[in-house]
Design an enzyme around this catalytic site. Structure first.
Site, PDB file in Angstrom:
ATOM      1  N   ARG A 239       0.862  -1.180   0.000  1.00  0.00           N
ATOM      2  CA  ARG A 239       0.000   0.000   0.000  1.00  0.00           C
ATOM      3  C   ARG A 239       0.902   1.235   0.000  1.00  0.00           C
ATOM      4  O   ARG A 239       1.971   1.227   0.632  1.00  0.00           O
ATOM      5  CB  ARG A 239      -0.867   0.045   1.267  1.00  0.00           C
ATOM      6  CG  ARG A 239      -2.036  -0.922   1.270  1.00  0.00           C
ATOM      7  CD  ARG A 239      -3.176  -0.453   0.361  1.00  0.00           C
ATOM      8  NE  ARG A 239      -4.337  -1.323   0.455  1.00  0.00           N
ATOM      9  CZ  ARG A 239      -4.573  -2.365  -0.352  1.00  0.00           C
ATOM     10  NH1 ARG A 239      -3.734  -2.660  -1.315  1.00  0.00           N
ATOM     11  NH2 ARG A 239      -5.665  -3.084  -0.207  1.00  0.00           N
ATOM     12  N   GLU A 268      -3.905   7.687  -4.298  1.00  0.00           N
ATOM     13  CA  GLU A 268      -4.280   7.214  -5.646  1.00  0.00           C
ATOM     14  C   GLU A 268      -5.590   7.842  -6.100  1.00  0.00           C
ATOM     15  O   GLU A 268      -6.474   8.048  -5.279  1.00  0.00           O
ATOM     16  CB  GLU A 268      -4.406   5.680  -5.623  1.00  0.00           C
ATOM     17  CG  GLU A 268      -3.070   5.020  -5.319  1.00  0.00           C
ATOM     18  CD  GLU A 268      -3.190   3.523  -5.087  1.00  0.00           C
ATOM     19  OE1 GLU A 268      -4.295   2.972  -5.218  1.00  0.00           O
ATOM     20  OE2 GLU A 268      -2.171   2.908  -4.770  1.00  0.00           O
ATOM     21  N   HIS A 286      -1.672   0.676  -9.703  1.00  0.00           N
ATOM     22  CA  HIS A 286      -2.259  -0.254  -8.719  1.00  0.00           C
ATOM     23  C   HIS A 286      -2.972  -1.397  -9.445  1.00  0.00           C
ATOM     24  O   HIS A 286      -4.191  -1.544  -9.350  1.00  0.00           O
ATOM     25  CB  HIS A 286      -3.248   0.479  -7.792  1.00  0.00           C
ATOM     26  CG  HIS A 286      -3.564  -0.326  -6.553  1.00  0.00           C
ATOM     27  ND1 HIS A 286      -3.973   0.255  -5.370  1.00  0.00           N
ATOM     28  CD2 HIS A 286      -3.540  -1.669  -6.305  1.00  0.00           C
ATOM     29  CE1 HIS A 286      -4.184  -0.684  -4.460  1.00  0.00           C
ATOM     30  NE2 HIS A 286      -3.931  -1.864  -5.013  1.00  0.00           N
TER      31      HIS A 286
HETATM   32  P1  NAP Z   1      -0.806 -11.896   4.728  1.00  0.00           P
HETATM   33  O1  NAP Z   1      -0.703 -13.304   4.274  1.00  0.00           O
HETATM   34  O2  NAP Z   1      -1.647 -11.558   5.909  1.00  0.00           O
HETATM   35  O3  NAP Z   1       0.693 -11.357   4.953  1.00  0.00           O
HETATM   36  C1  NAP Z   1       0.972 -10.142   5.583  1.00  0.00           C
HETATM   37  C2  NAP Z   1       2.365 -10.222   6.173  1.00  0.00           C
HETATM   38  O4  NAP Z   1       2.685  -8.925   6.691  1.00  0.00           O
HETATM   39  C3  NAP Z   1       2.504 -11.221   7.308  1.00  0.00           C
HETATM   40  O5  NAP Z   1       3.689 -11.954   7.135  1.00  0.00           O
HETATM   41  C4  NAP Z   1       2.592 -10.367   8.554  1.00  0.00           C
HETATM   42  O6  NAP Z   1       3.416 -11.001   9.532  1.00  0.00           O
HETATM   43  C5  NAP Z   1       3.210  -9.067   8.019  1.00  0.00           C
HETATM   44  N1  NAP Z   1       2.808  -7.898   8.800  1.00  0.00           N
HETATM   45  C6  NAP Z   1       1.557  -7.596   9.239  1.00  0.00           C
HETATM   46  N2  NAP Z   1       1.572  -6.446   9.933  1.00  0.00           N
HETATM   47  C7  NAP Z   1       2.864  -6.021   9.926  1.00  0.00           C
HETATM   48  C8  NAP Z   1       3.533  -4.899  10.494  1.00  0.00           C
HETATM   49  N3  NAP Z   1       2.845  -3.990  11.225  1.00  0.00           N
HETATM   50  N4  NAP Z   1       4.866  -4.771  10.281  1.00  0.00           N
HETATM   51  C9  NAP Z   1       5.541  -5.707   9.559  1.00  0.00           C
HETATM   52  N5  NAP Z   1       4.975  -6.795   9.007  1.00  0.00           N
HETATM   53  C10 NAP Z   1       3.645  -6.947   9.186  1.00  0.00           C
HETATM   54  O7  NAP Z   1      -1.373 -10.963   3.561  1.00  0.00           O
HETATM   55  P2  NAP Z   1      -1.195 -11.153   1.983  1.00  0.00           P
HETATM   56  O8  NAP Z   1      -2.340 -11.889   1.432  1.00  0.00           O
HETATM   57  O9  NAP Z   1       0.188 -11.600   1.692  1.00  0.00           O
HETATM   58  O10 NAP Z   1      -1.371  -9.595   1.527  1.00  0.00           O
HETATM   59  C11 NAP Z   1      -0.445  -8.620   1.986  1.00  0.00           C
HETATM   60  C12 NAP Z   1      -0.838  -7.217   1.566  1.00  0.00           C
HETATM   61  O11 NAP Z   1      -0.595  -7.041   0.181  1.00  0.00           O
HETATM   62  C13 NAP Z   1      -2.324  -6.859   1.708  1.00  0.00           C
HETATM   63  O12 NAP Z   1      -2.664  -6.507   3.031  1.00  0.00           O
HETATM   64  C14 NAP Z   1      -2.475  -5.702   0.753  1.00  0.00           C
HETATM   65  O13 NAP Z   1      -2.266  -4.467   1.400  1.00  0.00           O
HETATM   66  C15 NAP Z   1      -1.357  -5.925  -0.259  1.00  0.00           C
HETATM   67  N6  NAP Z   1      -1.912  -6.214  -1.583  1.00  0.00           N
HETATM   68  C16 NAP Z   1      -1.679  -5.349  -2.612  1.00  0.00           C
HETATM   69  C17 NAP Z   1      -2.205  -5.600  -3.855  1.00  0.00           C
HETATM   70  C18 NAP Z   1      -1.948  -4.686  -5.019  1.00  0.00           C
HETATM   71  O14 NAP Z   1      -2.788  -4.604  -5.905  1.00  0.00           O
HETATM   72  N7  NAP Z   1      -0.817  -4.030  -5.092  1.00  0.00           N
HETATM   73  C19 NAP Z   1      -3.011  -6.722  -4.070  1.00  0.00           C
HETATM   74  C20 NAP Z   1      -3.215  -7.592  -3.003  1.00  0.00           C
HETATM   75  C21 NAP Z   1      -2.670  -7.327  -1.757  1.00  0.00           C
HETATM   76  P3  NAP Z   1       3.262 -10.626  11.111  1.00  0.00           P
HETATM   77  O15 NAP Z   1       1.798 -10.753  11.417  1.00  0.00           O
HETATM   78  O16 NAP Z   1       4.137 -11.613  11.815  1.00  0.00           O
HETATM   79  O17 NAP Z   1       3.764  -9.236  11.260  1.00  0.00           O
END
Ligand code: NAP
Length: 320
Positions: A239, A268, A286
């Site tokens: 993000r 955005e 995005h």
């Molecule tokens: P996920 O499986 O929940 O992975 C999130 C990771 O971030 C976990 O390893 C978590 O580990 C870590 N994390 C959470 N809070 C944190 C913090 N405060 N500081 C450091 N690390 C932290 O989620 P995912 O499915 O991989 O998706 C991740 C993110 O990608 C989404 O939330 C979204 O914002 C983004 N995304 C972007 C797009 C795009 O179009 N560009 C599309 C899809 C998703 P811990 O809990 O141990 O910290």
């Protein structure tokens, strides 16, 4: 049955952009009010506030406490995306409003674009395209040499579903992996760093795949970029809010980092204009999950979550 006590369909506010064929499916299931995310307080919404029981919205759209308060019968906010930082989770939890998201189905596409941005940025692919189109290959000869990902370390902030898939792809390209999460994982062989500065200092390419929201606001600040250094690259598919954008613009303009590949931005669709003339940054609108296949799967899951809730079943992807 997605019907209310009067036998009609449940009223759902659908905030676009969501693919038209998903809107069509939603229209079959629900009594739908469709608005764009810029006009979510349109007269049609304001006249129907007490009828709205569900919201379907892109994860980046804003449904804050102020908006939820306006809808006394709101039961569920179904986010079209895995990120749900646009919804006020504290207010929802306090008022028994469910929040759902669409995990897993987008993981591969987002990781693909992340790997694409690593290659495009290090290998100067977009710059190369501009070089050819401007006739510079003919007039000036070969362009400057670029950098190979092979042998470089990819530092991942947020080694979750998407981060892990990005790691797999990067390993195929000969990169080593390190990561920072709030908690160290016991199921991966990669070295763990206890904060973003330490990780940035240890890697060559820093990729962001953590959630947005308050907890990660400006996590990547001037100190992290300084630790990444003049040979380091930043890739953001998380993000825009995760990065201090002013510090990033300064680092790219002053070449205190080598380059960046960015799919997401703080405000955005507005992107800092200072980035436009820079050759060391690749910009995307995005679009990491924006394939027909993935957006269809995300849309169907969004509707499935709403339908389950209104049928009295637990939504499959409830996060609040
Ligand atoms: P996920 O499986 O929940 O992975 C999130 C990771 O971030 C976990 O390893 C978590 O580990 C870590 N994390 C959470 N809070 C944190 C913090 N405060 N500081 C450091 N690390 C932290 O989620 P995912 O499915 O991989 O998706 C991740 C993110 O990608 C989404 O939330 C979204 O914002 C983004 N995304 C972007 C797009 C795009 O179009 N560009 C599309 C899809 C998703 P811990 O809990 O141990 O910290």
């Amino acid at each position: 049955m997605n019907s209310d006590a009067r036998g009609g369909k449940q009223c759902v506010l659908l905030i676009e952009p969501i693919p038209s064929w998903i809107v069509d499916r939603a229209r079959e299931e629900f009594d739908l009010i469709v608005v764009s995310h810029e006009s979510d307080r349109s007269p049609e919404v304001m006249e129907n506030l007490d009828r709205i029981r569900g919201i379907a919205m892109p994860g980046f759209a804003k449904v804050d406490a102020e908006m939820m308060k306006l809808m006394p019968n709101l039961e569920i906010v179904a986010c079209f995306g895995v990120g749900y930082d646009g919804a006020d989770t504290a207010y929802a939890a306090e008022h028994g409003i469910a929040i759902t998201n669409t995990p897993e189905v987008l993981t591969d596409c987002v990781a693909d674009l992340g790997m694409g941005l690593i290659l495009a940025t290090l290998r100067g692919m977009v710059d190369g395209d501009r070089y050819v189109r401007a006739g510079r290959w003919v007039n000036e000869g070969i362009m400057d040499l670029t950098n190979s990902p092979r042998g470089r370390c990819l530092g991942i902030v947020g080694l979750g579903r998407i981060g892990l898939e990005l790691a797999k792809r990067a390993e195929v390209f000969g990169m080593t992996i390190a990561y920072y999460n709030r908690s160290e994982r016991d199921d991966v062989p990669y070295p763990y760093y206890p904060n973003a500065v330490a990780l940035a200092g240890a890697c060559d390419v820093l990729a962001l795949t953590c959630p947005g929201g308050e907890a990660t606001q400006n996590l990547i600040n001037g100190d992290v970029l300084a630790a990444l250094g003049a040979k380091g690259y930043l890739i953001n598919i998380a993000r825009g809010s995760v990065v201090d954008e002013a510090a990033l613009v300064a680092a790219l303009s002053d070449n205190t980092i080598a380059g960046a590949g960015l799919d997401v931005f703080a405000d955005e669709p507005n992107v800092p204009e200072a980035l436009f003339p820079l050759g060391n940054v690749v910009l995307q609108p995005h679009q990491a999950s924006a394939t027909i296949e993935t957006r269809t799967a995300m849309g169907n899951l969004t509707i499935d979550n709403l339908a389950a809730h209104f049928a009295g079943r637990p939504p499959p992807n409830q996060v609040v």
